[in-house]
Design a protein around this motif. Structure first.
Motif, mmCIF file in Angstrom:
data_model
loop_
_atom_site.group_PDB
_atom_site.id
_atom_site.type_symbol
_atom_site.label_atom_id
_atom_site.label_comp_id
_atom_site.label_asym_id
_atom_site.label_seq_id
_atom_site.Cartn_x
_atom_site.Cartn_y
_atom_site.Cartn_z
ATOM 1 N N SER A 184 0.841 -1.195 0.000
ATOM 2 C CA SER A 184 0.000 0.000 0.000
ATOM 3 C C SER A 184 0.875 1.243 0.000
ATOM 4 O O SER A 184 2.057 1.188 0.315
ATOM 5 N N VAL A 185 0.273 2.355 -0.371
ATOM 6 C CA VAL A 185 0.940 3.655 -0.355
ATOM 7 C C VAL A 185 0.269 4.517 0.700
ATOM 8 O O VAL A 185 -0.965 4.630 0.740
ATOM 9 N N VAL A 186 1.086 5.128 1.547
ATOM 10 C CA VAL A 186 0.578 5.968 2.632
ATOM 11 C C VAL A 186 0.758 7.437 2.241
ATOM 12 O O VAL A 186 1.849 7.855 1.849
ATOM 13 N N GLU A 187 -0.315 8.205 2.356
ATOM 14 C CA GLU A 187 -0.267 9.640 2.088
ATOM 15 C C GLU A 187 -0.892 10.370 3.266
ATOM 16 O O GLU A 187 -2.012 10.056 3.671
ATOM 17 N N PHE A 188 -0.150 11.323 3.809
ATOM 18 C CA PHE A 188 -0.663 12.139 4.903
ATOM 19 C C PHE A 188 -0.862 13.564 4.413
ATOM 20 O O PHE A 188 0.022 14.126 3.757
ATOM 21 N N PRO A 189 -1.997 14.186 4.730
ATOM 22 C CA PRO A 189 -2.192 15.593 4.354
ATOM 23 C C PRO A 189 -1.082 16.457 4.940
ATOM 24 O O PRO A 189 -0.735 16.350 6.118
ATOM 25 N N HIS B 202 2.035 16.262 4.191
ATOM 26 C CA HIS B 202 3.348 15.632 3.989
ATOM 27 C C HIS B 202 3.688 15.694 2.505
ATOM 28 O O HIS B 202 2.844 15.407 1.655
ATOM 29 N N PRO B 203 4.928 16.038 2.157
ATOM 30 C CA PRO B 203 5.241 16.315 0.750
ATOM 31 C C PRO B 203 5.265 15.115 -0.170
ATOM 32 O O PRO B 203 5.167 15.276 -1.383
ATOM 33 N N ARG B 204 5.414 13.900 0.364
ATOM 34 C CA ARG B 204 5.519 12.762 -0.543
ATOM 35 C C ARG B 204 4.914 11.513 0.090
ATOM 36 O O ARG B 204 4.947 11.343 1.312
ATOM 37 N N PRO B 205 4.352 10.618 -0.732
ATOM 38 C CA PRO B 205 3.852 9.350 -0.215
ATOM 39 C C PRO B 205 4.997 8.358 -0.037
ATOM 40 O O PRO B 205 6.088 8.538 -0.581
ATOM 41 N N TRP B 206 4.753 7.303 0.713
ATOM 42 C CA TRP B 206 5.730 6.226 0.847
ATOM 43 C C TRP B 206 5.000 4.896 0.917
ATOM 44 O O TRP B 206 3.799 4.831 1.212
ATOM 45 N N GLY B 207 5.724 3.843 0.625
ATOM 46 C CA GLY B 207 5.112 2.521 0.562
ATOM 47 C C GLY B 207 5.317 1.734 1.841
ATOM 48 O O GLY B 207 6.341 1.864 2.522
ATOM 49 N N GLU B 208 4.308 0.919 2.153
ATOM 50 C CA GLU B 208 4.378 0.039 3.324
ATOM 51 C C GLU B 208 3.695 -1.279 3.001
ATOM 52 O O GLU B 208 2.666 -1.288 2.310
ATOM 53 N N PRO B 209 4.236 -2.405 3.491
ATOM 54 C CA PRO B 209 3.503 -3.665 3.349
ATOM 55 C C PRO B 209 2.322 -3.711 4.310
ATOM 56 O O PRO B 209 2.351 -3.104 5.385
#
Length: 586
Positions: A355-360, A362-369
């Motif tokens: 999955s990809v995590v996006e926080f309002p 935060h400048p960029r998303p990151w991936g997490e299992p």
């Protein structure tokens, strides 16, 4: 480790730049209009507007509305208009006491005499646009505005600025329709102290706005929207051959020179191209946004006053580190086993989704299992989506679940409802889950639970599935792969870990050098598949369907389990019902 033809090589994981190596030495060969090469539609529309003599001279441009875009469009319009004969527009106001007269234009230095300039602004107020009348010690003073300086030429404005001030837009539109600009009192309660003749106006207007702003403009002024010329500032460039890449590089070089930066060195282009592909998410698409290009170049320049490979890589690494706090803290939760993610062993009904995590903010998303689990039990064939039941699953996720279930039921070819019920859940997920990129992983977990065949926890999966079992592309692929790789790398790579992705996502890959090096050294693996049944042998070590009549496969195991459960249920029925069941079967 299962090796298949679907396994990608390290060369597949980044855009192939070697085939374009000759381009980088040709960038400075000749001086060309780089904007015309990458924005032909915009250039054509500006030329058409300049030549327009009838109707309302309005051009709507779908673009960003910041100063960089407005200045670039205004600069190009000024270049187009520079070939025209110099004319004078407007006039000259002669003020004697309380008597104001308008004389024909004769001196280009007069503030109310226009020379056909192009002006732009990202925000305007009434006085800034239309000028104003001032009374100082009983003396009248007329101050020009933006519209006076642009008289005879073009005015480039932000569309949202005018939408936020509707009276401003109504006055500007009326002035353009009448061909004259009338002076108004700044105070509606008091008229102008003297009568001031209206100034002749000849103006072309360019309004820049995003799609939402253009839609609002169409709704508020449909007649004018229909008369306007429309074009777009294209945000990206499709690269089909060397000429396209050469045009993009020259455009980027001109952006740098316009910002007073040095010309990029030859070794600057490969890392910039890799970062550009990550930004667009496609190996054959490069960004044209001048703001994005300038950010990369300015940060690289700050590393060493040159635009080179070393300075750009250093800038990107520094930025990644600067922005990585939140991602690192969440990955620490996995490494400290506060969030349970298995990267070794085999488990029935459990799989690592991505999955990809996006926080309002935060400048960029990151991936997490994400750990996805499935349990089955005798039942009426109901598939329970726990996320949906708990109102944590979005509509697209629910749609993906139903499509995945439809494919499985069709593959089983049952003449009666499935005698098992199943429950699928994203473990330790406490926020909303949406999107269908986990449907392939959920399908594999469901098949594992039904067939009682364990899933290899060293492999993570992403991809969506259609009703025919085709694996469809998903977004955020680079972040997803790097997120799982980071966890595996921190726990030590075993040489058997990897990720399964849709084959149609290969063109979107632009992975970090750490992942590329690990794949090159066979310490990490990436498989690209076209169909769901290609993922199951990699995950379970067993094929979905066997070509042999009595061969062992996942499909046969599920069918046998269903048959056994049906026989057990039949043996527990009263003898009249068993006799009736025998009669119905015969």
């Amino acid at each position: 480790m299962i090796l298949t033809s679907s396994q990608l090589t390290w060369q597949d994981l980044q855009p192939n730049i070697t085939e374009y190596a000759s381009v980088f030495s040709r960038i400075a060969d000749e001086e060309t209009d780089s904007l015309a090469a990458v924005q032909p539609r915009l250039l054509d529309a500006l030329t058409y507007l300049h030549q327009q003599r009838e109707g309302f001279p309005l051009l709507l441009v779908c673009s960003q509305e910041n100063m960089d875009y407005l200045a670039l469009i205004a600069h190009q319009m000024a270049r187009i208009a520079s070939d025209s004969d110099t004319q004078l527009f407007g006039g000259h106001y002669h003020i004697i006491a309380d008597n104001v007269t308008l004389q024909p234009p004769g001196d280009a230095s007069h503030p109310f005499t226009g020379t056909g300039q192009t002006e732009f602004a990202d925000w305007i107020e009434n006085d800034q646009l239309f000028g104003c009348v001032r009374l100082h010690r009983e003396r009248i003073q007329l101050e020009p505005g933006l519209i006076h300086r642009a008289n005879g030429g073009t005015l480039v404005l932000s569309l949202r600025t005018l939408q936020a001030q509707p009276l401003l837009w109504l006055r500007l539109k009326r002035a353009m329709q009448l061909g004259r600009l009338e002076w108004q009192s700044p105070d509606e309660r008091h008229p102008l102290p003297v009568s001031i003749p209206a100034l002749p106006l000849s103006l072309k207007l360019v309004l820049c706005g995003d799609r939402d702003a253009l839609a609002a403009f169409q709704e508020s002024d449909p007649e004018l929207h229909e008369l306007a010329t429309y074009t777009e500032f294209e945000e990206n460039l499709q690269v089909a051959d060397e000429d396209d890449l050469l045009a993009w590089c020259r455009w980027a070089k001109d952006v740098a020179l316009e910002a007073k930066l040095p010309a990029p060195q030859a070794d600057f282009w490969p890392p910039l191209l890799r970062e550009a592909v990550r930004y667009t998410g496609d190996q054959e698409v490069l960004p044209l946004c001048p703001r994005w290009l300038l950010r990369q170049m300015r940060e690289a320049f700050m590393q060493g006053n040159v635009l080179s490979e070393a300075t750009l890589i250093g800038a990107l690494e520094t930025r990644n580190w600067r922005e990585a706090f939140l991602a690192e803290r969440m990955r620490d939760e996995i490494l400290l086993k506060q969030i349970l993610i298995e990267t070794e062993g085999d488990v029935v009904g459990q799989i690592n989704g991505l999955s990809v995590v996006e926080f309002p903010g935060h400048p960029r998303p990151w991936g997490e299992p994400s750990r996805i689990t499935c349990v089955v039990h005798p039942g009426d064939g109901e598939f329970t989506d726990v996320e949906r039941k708990a109102e944590l699953g979005g509509n697209i996720h629910a749609k993906g679940m139903m499509i995945m279930q439809a494919y499985l039921i069709a593959e089983l070819e049952l003449e009666q409802p499935l005698p098992f019920s199943a429950s699928l859940v994203f473990e330790q997920s406490y926020s909303e889950v949406d999107g269908d990129s986990a449907s392939l992983a959920e399908l594999c977990a469901l098949v594992s639970a039904l067939a009682n065949q364990p899933v290899n926890q060293q492999i993570a999966v992403t991809g969506s599935v259609d009703q025919f079992g085709n694996v469809q592309p998903v977004g955020g692929l680079n972040e997803k792969i790097e997120g799982f790789f980071t966890i595996c790398n921190e726990r030590e790579l075993t040489g058997e870990q990897g990720v399964i992705i849709p084959a149609c996502n290969i063109r979107h890959l632009s992975l970090s050098q750490d992942v590329v090096d690990a794949v090159q050294q066979a310490r990490f693996h990436i498989w690209a598949i076209d169909r769901a049944d290609e993922a199951l042998p990699l995950l379970t070590g067993m094929a979905w369907r066997s070509e042999e009549e009595n061969g062992d496969c996942l499909l046969r195991r599920i069918q046998e389990r269903i048959s056994q459960l049906n026989q057990q249920e039949a043996s527990h029925r009263p003898w009249p019902l068993r006799w009736l069941n025998w009669f119905n079967q015969n």
